[in-house]
Design an enzyme around this catalytic site. Sequence first.
Site, PDB file in Angstrom:
ATOM      1  N   GLU A   1     -34.729  10.908 -17.067  1.00  0.00           N
ATOM      2  CA  GLU A   1     -33.456  11.611 -16.938  1.00  0.00           C
ATOM      3  C   GLU A   1     -33.108  11.562 -15.450  1.00  0.00           C
ATOM      4  O   GLU A   1     -33.547  12.397 -14.666  1.00  0.00           O
ATOM      5  CB  GLU A   1     -33.559  13.061 -17.410  1.00  0.00           C
ATOM      6  CG  GLU A   1     -32.202  13.758 -17.387  1.00  0.00           C
ATOM      7  CD  GLU A   1     -32.286  15.253 -17.120  1.00  0.00           C
ATOM      8  OE1 GLU A   1     -31.286  15.942 -17.376  1.00  0.00           O
ATOM      9  OE2 GLU A   1     -33.320  15.731 -16.637  1.00  0.00           O
TER      10      GLU A   1
ATOM     11  N   ASP B   1     -38.204  14.764 -17.158  1.00  0.00           N
ATOM     12  CA  ASP B   1     -37.079  15.626 -16.816  1.00  0.00           C
ATOM     13  C   ASP B   1     -36.821  15.623 -15.314  1.00  0.00           C
ATOM     14  O   ASP B   1     -37.745  15.550 -14.501  1.00  0.00           O
ATOM     15  CB  ASP B   1     -37.387  17.048 -17.292  1.00  0.00           C
ATOM     16  CG  ASP B   1     -36.266  18.021 -17.018  1.00  0.00           C
ATOM     17  OD1 ASP B   1     -35.171  17.825 -17.581  1.00  0.00           O
ATOM     18  OD2 ASP B   1     -36.479  18.968 -16.246  1.00  0.00           O
TER      19      ASP B   1
END
EC number: 2.4.1.18
Length: 838
Positions: free
Chosen positions: A566, A513
């Site tokens: 990401e 993330d």
Amino acid sequence: MIPRPPSDDRANQNGDGSKKTGAKKTGAKKAAAAKKTAGKKATPAAKATAAKGAVTKKTGKGKATAKKAVADKAAAKATVPQQAVPKQAVSKRAVSKKAVPRKAVVKAALDIPEAPVSPAVAPDDRDRLLSGTHHAPHSVLGAHPVPGGVAFRVLRPYALSVTVVTDDLRTELHDDGAGFFTGLLPLRAVPDYRLHVAYEGTVHETEDAYRFLPALGELDLHLINEGRHEELWTALGAEPMTHQGVPGTRFTVWAPNARGVRLAGTFNFWDATAFPLRSLGSSGVWELFVPGVGEGELYKFEITRPDGSKTLRADPVARRTEAPPRTSSIVHASHYAWADEAWMAARGERPVHESPFSVYEVHLPSWRPGLTYRQLAEQLPAYVADLGFTHVELLPVAEHPFGGSWGYQVTGFYAPTARLGTPDDFKYLVDALHRAGVGVLMDWVPAHFPRDDWALAEFDGRPLYEHEDPLRAAHPDWGTLEFDYGRREVRNFLVANAVYWCEEFHIDGLRVDAVASMLYLDYSREEGQWSPNEFGGRENLDAVAFLQEMNATVYRRVPGVVTIAEESTAWEGVTRATHDNGLGFGLKWNMGWMHDSLGYVQHEPVHRRFHHHEMTFSMVYAYSENYVLPISHDEVVHGKGSLVSKMPGDWWQQRATERAYLGFMWAHPGKQLLFMGQEFAQGAEWSETHGPDWWLLDPAYGAEPDHRGMRDLVRDLNTVYRHEPALWERDTDPSGFAWVTGDAVEDNVFAFLRHAADGTPLLAVSNFSPVVRHDYRLGVPDDIPAWHETLNTDGARYGGSDVTNPHPVKPEPQGRHGRPASIRLTLPPLSTLWLRPA
């Protein structure tokens, strides 16, 4: 262990570490205790009994010494009142003898010879032990050879007496006050011994935690010092084990700035006084083996900060935690027996970027609210397998205190959230998914952590896991703290954590993330709010090195897994190998494609011609990285609406546009990801409090066919996709894609060819206008005798108008779009067609 105080109050076990202890004796009780002992003298019979119970295998001189000690003690007790000691109630878990009245305990004590008084604990050691600032408690407490024998020193607050018991002797230690008991026994070597600790109403038999050698090896310490311990979870935290023949648990924690560390838990009723850890050299690691403590016990570390204040902290490497809002760590050992051998053996047979890879993104707590890991295992694998997805991606599973963070503010990096069950329960879910043929990806959050004062923030009183520079420590967007990737122990903590999930839980991939926030020092920061790197640039070189090390380590240790970034910027080389100076990820979320394509379909069809490039621009950079096309949770929350609600028009047009969009997405180069609820056209945006609107699929609901039709389409997209190598075999190879027409601006039409490794093509055609286009001519290769419609998002079973091309379509020798042949198709409104050679 010590007996439970009258009130077992753990309400204040967080924060500054203050705690309630057992109730003190009142003045009246102290007077009563003194009255019981004052004036009592040992009778000759008592002396004889005491002498007989002394060191029976010693010489006559030794016996005389023991007799004299007992007589001296009895005489002293005749004139000196016994010191009052705070009382505690009986421990449920204590290995205790039958409870006896205090008077009987005192009488029994008179029948046991008291050891000659050894040199008392030095005042400095005494003060440091009581204040929790001793670095080497094992050098003071326990049994130690000294001139004249073996000195025994025990710290047991609230105890009435402490007796040393071996095969050959049973001797009571002298009460030095403040919980210290000491004695000097005329022994040549330290024996195997146990302690009988008398509290009010009970006698507790236990091993002495301070007679054990360190339970953590030199190699472990060396690797921790070097930041290279790839199995860090086996060295730090709570490890149930048998040490020197005794079962118990080894507790270890890295806290290099601490003045002292003590252990608090259910086994000592959250009073850490008698449980100081020792510092192991210069490693910053503190260790204590506690005999008799096993699985299921709750614990925290009481840390004395550099300024002398105390803080009670959860274990950073705890493998199990209490369910929030409780915050204690739990001693855990896994007993799970895996049954996914076939899956694990086949996992690395084909590189992921050359394999079918469609992902169903799931937030476990809200997919079916109220279900545990094991209950989810009865439903989720079958559901995902039925829809044809190859993988699930789980929003962060690691423990987090705030459910509204969806798991992205982690406090327990090594523990699956206890909201849904135990670590072994989570393994059961992963196992069930594997046995159903579904891979398991997990969101992993090494970018930041929350500021909770019982977790990682200033863990030992100074910045430890976070950067010392405030400009690099605070994350401006989320109010959290960023890791100090330049510190080798912190980097090791995270790298080992990535390995841990893949090895211990059989996770097939990690979606990392917020990578962009890690890569740039000025991420979301204004001028003057960030400090440049050593070369004056804005790149976080420490984070780059960390990501490279993490990827290289995971791929080396766990073949067959995939790491996914990401990353929302144009950072070069995200999916390039580390030996080519890339970050080393296997895949990267294509955030640009997602933003552009969603922007296009949200326009009214009449205006889409002005935004045609938003659907074609992605092919300009499609092969610069290995991409995933994500329609994730981030796109269906915070007022953005669900996927179907983004589409303009009436309900029919909204569903038709979503179907066309998904057909375009599944045919586009890259892997696919779809968030839960979007597979059946949920109208409401997602909320973690109630999850998908499953009632939309209830046959009693009037519009159920509309939602079931969307789900049927997703199932068919996955089924055809998995059986068409042209759609995935050359995802990262430019030769696997060719535009037929990317400039039909006025028609809102896009058409392209995908090619398998053997050259077999698939033709994808999308019509994003609400009108039927008859005899629409498209250029095709002239070596394909006929084309067959293999998927049509306008099919009646999906809720469409059922405008189809039912018969094989043969090419005509009329050139079009730069190709020698062409076919004529009927394009349904708001639809995508897939055609393959007949």
